[in-house]
Design a protein around this motif. Structure first.
Motif, short mmCIF file in Angstrom:
data_model
loop_
_atom_site.label_atom_id
_atom_site.label_comp_id
_atom_site.label_asym_id
_atom_site.label_seq_id
_atom_site.Cartn_x
_atom_site.Cartn_y
_atom_site.Cartn_z
N VAL A 97 -2.47 4.78 -14.01
CA VAL A 97 -2.08 4.64 -14.60
C VAL A 97 -1.20 4.38 -12.95
O VAL A 97 -1.59 4.79 -11.66
N GLU A 98 0.22 3.70 -12.39
CA GLU A 98 1.05 3.72 -11.24
C GLU A 98 1.86 5.22 -11.55
O GLU A 98 3.06 4.27 -11.61
N ALA A 99 1.88 5.29 -10.23
CA ALA A 99 2.73 6.76 -10.47
C ALA A 99 4.37 5.94 -9.73
O ALA A 99 3.89 5.81 -8.38
N VAL A 142 -1.21 6.13 -6.16
CA VAL A 142 0.22 6.11 -5.82
C VAL A 142 0.65 5.41 -4.02
O VAL A 142 -0.05 5.48 -3.46
N ASN A 143 1.86 5.34 -4.64
CA ASN A 143 2.31 4.81 -3.54
C ASN A 143 2.53 5.21 -2.04
O ASN A 143 2.91 6.04 -2.46
N ILE A 144 2.17 4.84 -0.55
CA ILE A 144 2.18 5.48 -0.24
C ILE A 144 3.31 3.97 1.07
O ILE A 144 2.60 3.24 1.32
N LEU A 183 -4.16 4.95 -3.53
CA LEU A 183 -3.85 4.93 -2.77
C LEU A 183 -3.08 3.56 -2.42
O LEU A 183 -4.14 2.92 -1.53
N GLU A 184 -1.68 2.84 -2.40
CA GLU A 184 -1.44 1.35 -2.38
C GLU A 184 -0.14 2.24 -1.43
O GLU A 184 0.67 2.33 -1.19
N ILE A 185 -1.46 0.72 -0.63
CA ILE A 185 -0.43 0.35 0.77
C ILE A 185 0.14 -1.06 0.95
O ILE A 185 -0.56 -1.45 0.34
N VAL A 211 -3.76 -2.77 -1.83
CA VAL A 211 -3.31 -3.46 -1.00
C VAL A 211 -2.28 -3.96 -1.94
O VAL A 211 -2.61 -4.84 -2.63
N ASP A 212 -0.80 -3.58 -1.89
CA ASP A 212 0.55 -4.00 -2.68
C ASP A 212 0.49 -5.18 -2.01
O ASP A 212 0.88 -5.40 -1.77
N ASP A 213 1.63 -6.51 -3.55
CA ASP A 213 2.43 -6.67 -2.33
C ASP A 213 1.30 -7.49 -1.98
O ASP A 213 2.25 -8.53 -1.33
N LEU A 252 -6.95 -5.79 -4.18
CA LEU A 252 -6.11 -6.58 -3.60
C LEU A 252 -4.57 -6.62 -4.80
O LEU A 252 -5.26 -6.90 -5.98
N LYS A 253 -3.75 -6.53 -5.50
CA LYS A 253 -2.78 -6.45 -5.71
C LYS A 253 -1.17 -7.66 -5.71
O LYS A 253 -0.80 -7.39 -5.03
N ILE A 254 -2.09 -8.10 -6.44
CA ILE A 254 -1.55 -9.59 -6.52
C ILE A 254 0.13 -9.38 -6.76
O ILE A 254 0.46 -9.14 -7.45
CA CA Z 1 2.62 0.27 -6.31
#
Ligand code: CA
Ligand code: C2E
Ligand code: CA
Length: 722
Positions: free
Chosen positions: A488-490, A548-550, A579-581, A609-611, A630-632
């Protein structure tokens, strides 16, 4: 005899007597010594020359008739060797020896005394000679100083005598007028022989006016000498000429080329941008004021387009300032080119109606359209400017891409003054940026209320945080091979008392800008980990990954690692924490970022790596840094499956993760077509409204419990609680 080799320190003049008559020498020493001289004597010419070369003297007394070498030869030799051409040499001759007096004059003697010597008069005579010499050398010295000063000031002096129509001038003046070294010319008009053709007539007219009306002369012009042109300034006054009773025109001429160039340079610096050569903010303001005045008179419209580069800082940080500057320069040229094409199509406005491109800040440009009524045509220009910014900027080893946001303000609709116009155009630009970069916006009054809202959101958010009214929701992530929820993503949620539900895309940037994201981020981490411990205790929900988004500023904060350690207890399953950065963090080359990343990895935490794809991260960075997933970016997924560019980028990212052995998540999956596309490309995980949006933790529990982790069921965008 004791001789001093030093120049007289007590102010007494020093005298050298050269005479073969010992009695005369002795007398000189005594008589002149008593009159205040310091006297040295030599009995023959050669010894005299030797002493003269070694010591300092103020005057030389020299006998003409001497054995071996005569006085004339010695006189010549003294003149030739002396560094002081003005030293007086006085010869001693017989009373009627006119021949000798004449020869001595040609040998360079200053004056003469006759034998037998009149001892009463001699000291007075020598005193007179000495005074005349000193006055003469003082004059020489001051002339030399003046000449140097003139040389430095590029200044020359000249005078014109009307009765003879002759001009005399100093060497400097002669050079400045372009005559090499000539010192005298006849005919005043010849003085202007080198004045450039278009100034000539005016200069001669001013001169004759000054002459006939006996007025001072002031005239500036240019002289041409070979290939170079110089600016000169002539000033002259009438002064009475003692001899002739008539006045003469005495003047100066100065080469003012460098002063003029400096003035032009100052003008350039004040009004133009040094890097791009475009007008700067000051000249934009002046032109804008003129345009507004004209509009008020004629009742027309004036428009300003404010252009900001969305990611310029990133380009500078990624490629360095040199490339950054080159990009700005090219962009300026592209803007000028587009503007030219655009106005040509309108028939090419002229004069005050000419549009202007200016660079108004580091990464900000503006275009002024002094006369523009057609909104559609202005929109065409905005599109053209946007499109030329989108083309790749190619350099030998780098391809840079950027986008711009453009705000447009119209006078008199949106503003009453130049300052207000720039402000409203800037607000519209912010709006364009907010609505998705790379676009343009006309100013609307609602934009103004938005900037007020910014202040309100900032205040309310702080209150909500302090009163503990922020919430965390969780959006499931699904594995495509098993169909099970893998993690899950918070995601932060804020339902404000006064504002209602506020979009994280609105309040997160505000929290980042004010630094409030640091305590909020800490709260998110603590809360998410607390929830994760609950899931861990339940066999049904274990193992579940937690992302978790940072924010970048949070990740780079010096206390980040400490706060992370503080929130993790020893039994935590750190390998399931992610950790999503964003890519921007990867671009930061500072050792601190690297240290934080390594330490995070050391704790067993995974880095996502987000976005991904939206920014500038290079493949090199990905290889170098300890990254797991990697998150597209969801903007690419949104274009699937028909958008060719989005499809190509998505496929390329999936291939890249495979070759780098990284995990890959597609986010923002909203429909079956997108899902099919991703399945076909062997994407491993997805996240999106197709399965579920972010929901409270209890709903995650229920989803898993109801379907044993596998998800044939699609939760809609607004899941009704089962
Ligand atoms: Ca995110
Ligand atoms: P993000 O990290 O890219 O988060 C994903 C966003 O996409 C979330 O928006 C999510 O609700 C949305 N989303 C999920 N599925 C879909 C879909 O199928 N279609 C579309 N169109 N959107 C979908 P949300 O929750 O509004 O968050 C926006 C951004 O706010 C996040 O983007 C993240 O950058 C930031 N954010 C949210 N929570 C936090 C947090 O706790 N800390 C920090 N630093 N940033 C946060
Ligand atoms: Ca994202």
């Amino acid at each position: 005899m004791h001789y001093s080799t030093e120049p007289s320190v007590d102010g007494k003049p020093r005298l050298l007597v050269i005479d073969d008559d010992p009695a005369l020498c002795l007398l000189m020493e005594q008589m002149l010594g008593a009159a205040g001289w310091i006297v040295r004597s030599a009995r023959d010419g050669l010894t005299g020359c030797e002493i003269f070369a070694r010591e300092h003297f103020d005057l030389v007394l020299l006998d003409v008739v001497m054995p071996k070498v005569d006085g004339f030869t010695i006189c010549r030799s003294l003149r030739a060797t002396s560094r002081r051409e003005d030293i007086p040499i006085v010869i001693i001759t017989g009373r009627d020896d006119f021949m000798s007096i004449e020869s001595a004059y040609h040998a360079g003697a200053t004056d003469f005394v006759t034998k037998p010597v009149n001892w009463t008069l001699l000291p007075h005579r020598l005193k007179y000679i000495l005074r005349a010499t000193r006055a003469f050398s003082a004059l020489r010295k001051s002339e030399a100083h003046l000449s140097i000063a003139q040389e430095i000031a590029r200044l020359g002096s000249w005078e014109w005598e009307p009765s003879t129509d002759t001009v005399s001038m100093s060497i400097q003046a002669s050079r400045i007028f372009g005559f090499q070294e000539a010192k005298k010319i006849t005919g005043y008009a010849r003085l202007f022989a080198n004045v450039q053709a278009r100034d000539y007539e005016r200069v001669v007219r001013r001169f004759t006016e000054a002459w006939t009306e006996r007025r001072p002369l002031t005239v500036d012009c240019r002289v041409v000498e070979g290939h170079c042109t110089r600016a000169i300034a002539l000033r002259a006054e009438w002064i009475p000429d003692g001899n002739l009773g008539d006045s003469i025109l005495a003047g100066t001429v100065q080469d003012v080329t460098s002063q003029l160039e400096a003035a032009e340079q100052i003008q350039r610096l004040a009004y133009y941008d040094a890097l791009t050569g475009l007008a700067n903010r000051l000249s934009l303001k002046e032109r804008l004021n003129e345009a507004l005045e004209a509009c008020t008179g004629e009742g027309g419209q004036c428009i300003v387009l404010f252009i900001g580069i969305d990611n310029f800082k990133l380009i500078n940080e990624t490629y360095g300032h040199e490339i950054g500057n080159a990009v700005l320069l090219q962009l300026a040229q592209r803007f000028q080119h587009s503007l030219k094409n655009w106005s040509m199509a309108l028939g090419g406005p002229t004069g005050a109606a000419m549009p202007l491109v200016a660079r108004v800040g580091g990464e900000e440009f503006a275009v002024l359209l002094p006369h523009a009524d057609d909104r559609n045509r202005v929109a065409d220009l905005a599109k053209a400017l946007r499109d030329v910014s989108r083309d790749v900027f190619q350099f030998s080893h780098v391809d840079a891409i950027l986008s711009v946001s453009i705000g447009i303000s119209t006078y008199p609709n949106d503003a009453n003054s130049a300052a207000e116009m720039l402000k409203t155009a800037d607000l519209a630009r912010y709006e364009a940026k907010r609505l998705g970069r790379n676009s343009y916006q006309f100013y609307r009054s609602t934009i103004h209320s938005r900037s007020k809202r910014h202040t309100i959101v900032q205040r309310e958010l702080r209150r909500a945080y302090e009163e503990g009214r922020l919430e965390l929701y969780y959006q499931p992530r699904v594995r495509l091979d098993t169909g099970k929820i893998s993690g899950v993503e918070a995601l932060l949620r804020w339902n404000s008392e006064h504002l209602g539900a506020v979009d994280p895309c609105e309040f997160i940037p505000i929290a980042e800008a004010t630094g409030l994201i640091i305590p909020i981020g800490e709260w998110v981490l603590a809360t998410a980990l607390q929830q994760a411990r609950l899931w861990q205790r339940n066999p049904a929900t274990d193992p579940l990954r937690l992302a978790v988004n940072i924010s970048p500023c949070q990740f780079k904060h010096p206390n980040f690692l400490q706060s992370l350690k503080h929130n993790l207890s020893s039994e935590d399953w750190t390998d399931r924490l992610e950790l999503e950065i964003t890519e921007t963090v990867l671009l930061d080359d500072s050792p601190a970022v690297r240290v934080t990343m390594d330490a995070v990895k050391e704790m067993g935490i995974r880095i996502v790596v987000d976005d991904f794809g939206a920014g500038y991260a290079s493949v090199n960075n990905l290889k170098r840094l300890p990254i797991d997933v990697l998150k597209i970016d969801r903007s690419f997924i949104g274009g699937l499956p028909h958008g060719a560019r989005d499809a190509a980028i998505t496929s390329a990212i999936i291939d890249l993760t495979r070759s780098l052995q990284l995990g890959v998540v597609a986010e923002g999956v909203e429909n079956i077509e997108q899902l099919d596309f991703l399945k076909a490309r062997c994407c491993t995980e997805i996240q999106g409204y197709l399965f579920s949006e972010a929901v409270p933790a209890v709903l995650i529990d229920r989803m898993i419990a109801m379907h044993h982790g596998a998800l044939p069921i699609i939760f809609g965008r607004s899941p009704s609680a089962p």
